[in-house]
Motif scaffolding. Structure first.
Motif, PDB file in Angstrom:
ATOM      1  N   GLU A 296       0.842  -1.192   0.000  1.00  0.00           N
ATOM      2  CA  GLU A 296       0.000   0.000   0.000  1.00  0.00           C
ATOM      3  C   GLU A 296       0.886   1.254   0.000  1.00  0.00           C
ATOM      4  O   GLU A 296       1.176   1.823   1.061  1.00  0.00           O
ATOM      5  CB  GLU A 296      -0.914  -0.007   1.218  1.00  0.00           C
ATOM      6  CG  GLU A 296      -1.858  -1.202   1.273  1.00  0.00           C
ATOM      7  CD  GLU A 296      -2.791  -1.155   2.463  1.00  0.00           C
ATOM      8  OE1 GLU A 296      -4.009  -1.135   2.265  1.00  0.00           O
ATOM      9  OE2 GLU A 296      -2.290  -1.141   3.600  1.00  0.00           O
TER      10      GLU A 296
ATOM     11  N   SER B 196      -2.969  10.053  -8.659  1.00  0.00           N
ATOM     12  CA  SER B 196      -3.738   9.198  -9.568  1.00  0.00           C
ATOM     13  C   SER B 196      -3.018   7.900  -9.917  1.00  0.00           C
ATOM     14  O   SER B 196      -3.657   6.943 -10.379  1.00  0.00           O
ATOM     15  CB  SER B 196      -4.062   9.958 -10.862  1.00  0.00           C
ATOM     16  OG  SER B 196      -2.872  10.366 -11.516  1.00  0.00           O
TER      17      SER B 196
ATOM     18  N   ARG C 183      -1.389   3.224  -6.384  1.00  0.00           N
ATOM     19  CA  ARG C 183      -2.471   2.330  -5.996  1.00  0.00           C
ATOM     20  C   ARG C 183      -1.890   1.109  -5.295  1.00  0.00           C
ATOM     21  O   ARG C 183      -0.755   0.725  -5.535  1.00  0.00           O
ATOM     22  CB  ARG C 183      -3.271   1.873  -7.224  1.00  0.00           C
ATOM     23  CG  ARG C 183      -4.024   2.984  -7.939  1.00  0.00           C
ATOM     24  CD  ARG C 183      -5.216   3.463  -7.117  1.00  0.00           C
ATOM     25  NE  ARG C 183      -6.017   4.452  -7.841  1.00  0.00           N
ATOM     26  CZ  ARG C 183      -5.823   5.752  -7.787  1.00  0.00           C
ATOM     27  NH1 ARG C 183      -4.814   6.222  -7.060  1.00  0.00           N
ATOM     28  NH2 ARG C 183      -6.601   6.586  -8.451  1.00  0.00           N
ATOM     29  N   THR C 184      -2.691   0.516  -4.432  1.00  0.00           N
ATOM     30  CA  THR C 184      -2.288  -0.735  -3.811  1.00  0.00           C
ATOM     31  C   THR C 184      -2.056  -1.789  -4.891  1.00  0.00           C
ATOM     32  O   THR C 184      -2.849  -1.902  -5.822  1.00  0.00           O
ATOM     33  CB  THR C 184      -3.375  -1.225  -2.838  1.00  0.00           C
ATOM     34  OG1 THR C 184      -3.545  -0.257  -1.800  1.00  0.00           O
ATOM     35  CG2 THR C 184      -3.005  -2.559  -2.226  1.00  0.00           C
TER      36      THR C 184
END
Length: 217
Positions: free
Chosen positions: A50, A76, A79-80
């Protein structure tokens, strides 16, 4: 019967042939049948990274450009993402126990997780463990099989120093780069024609020559 999981620590496995981290996981039963012994658990786990759960220095940000782009795009692009799938068998227990969960690691820079870990200098690696599997319970009422609840997860911040210790143990002062067969053959010919000791020296010579050309007026 319900079962919960908590990651207690993650350490390098000292005697493994390949790089392996061992996560020590606490397992506890709960619910109305908490006293019934668990015969076994076929435990599976998805381990995810994460990146949004930590901050990054400028040096770390430079190393993450290939993954997330420049820092101004991170809102943006970060992300994980999946690190790995792993599994183990939990032996029979009553109440609570601990189990070793092996995490096989790679230092291949073509793998996103290895590239991410290599960029980190210090601090912690923010991990999420998503548990699943099958619970086998034997009680006075008979033998039953049930699934680990879908919402069994835990978060653990593994010190980056643990990863660096693991890699230093297996690849002291080295790393891995995947090359095509033609590229590797060309690099080998360059090494031989210039009487260089190994491929590392060949790449160093090429980089030095490229830097000198860029610096030339």
């Amino acid at each position: 019967m319900g079962v919960s999981f908590a990651v207690l620590d993650v350490t390098p496995e000292p005697y493994a042939v390949t790089p392996v981290l061992t996560a020590r996981v606490g397992v506890a039963t709960d619910g109305p049948n908490v006293g019934d012994p668990v015969h076994a658990i076929a435990l599976r786990c998805q381990v995810r990274i994460e990146p949004l759960r930590r901050s990054y220095s400028d040096d770390e940000a430079a190393g993450l450009i290939d993954l997330f782009g420049p820092r101004e795009r991170w809102a943006s692009t970060q992300r994980t993402f999946l690190w790995q799938h792993c599994a183990t068998m939990v032996p029979g227990f009553a109440g609570n126990t601990t189990v070793a969960l092996p995490l096989d690691c790679t230092y291949d820079f073509e793998v996103a997780a290895a590239k991410y870990l290599h960029a980190l200098r210090d601090g912690a690696l923010p991990l999420q463990f998503l548990f699943s599997g099958t619970i086998f319970v034997k009680s006075e009422r008979g033998f039953s099989v049930q699934q680990v609840s879908w919402d069994c997860d835990d978060r653990y911040d593994m010190p980056v120093a643990v990863w660096r210790r693991l890699i230093a143990q297996h690849y002291p002062n080295t790393g891995w780069v995947r090359l095509g067969h033609d590229t590797l053959a060309a690099l080998s010919r360059f090494k031989s024609s210039h009487a260089l000791l190994d491929l590392d020296h060949a790449i160093t010579a090429l980089l030095t020559a490229a830097a000198e050309r860029e610096a030339a007026p």
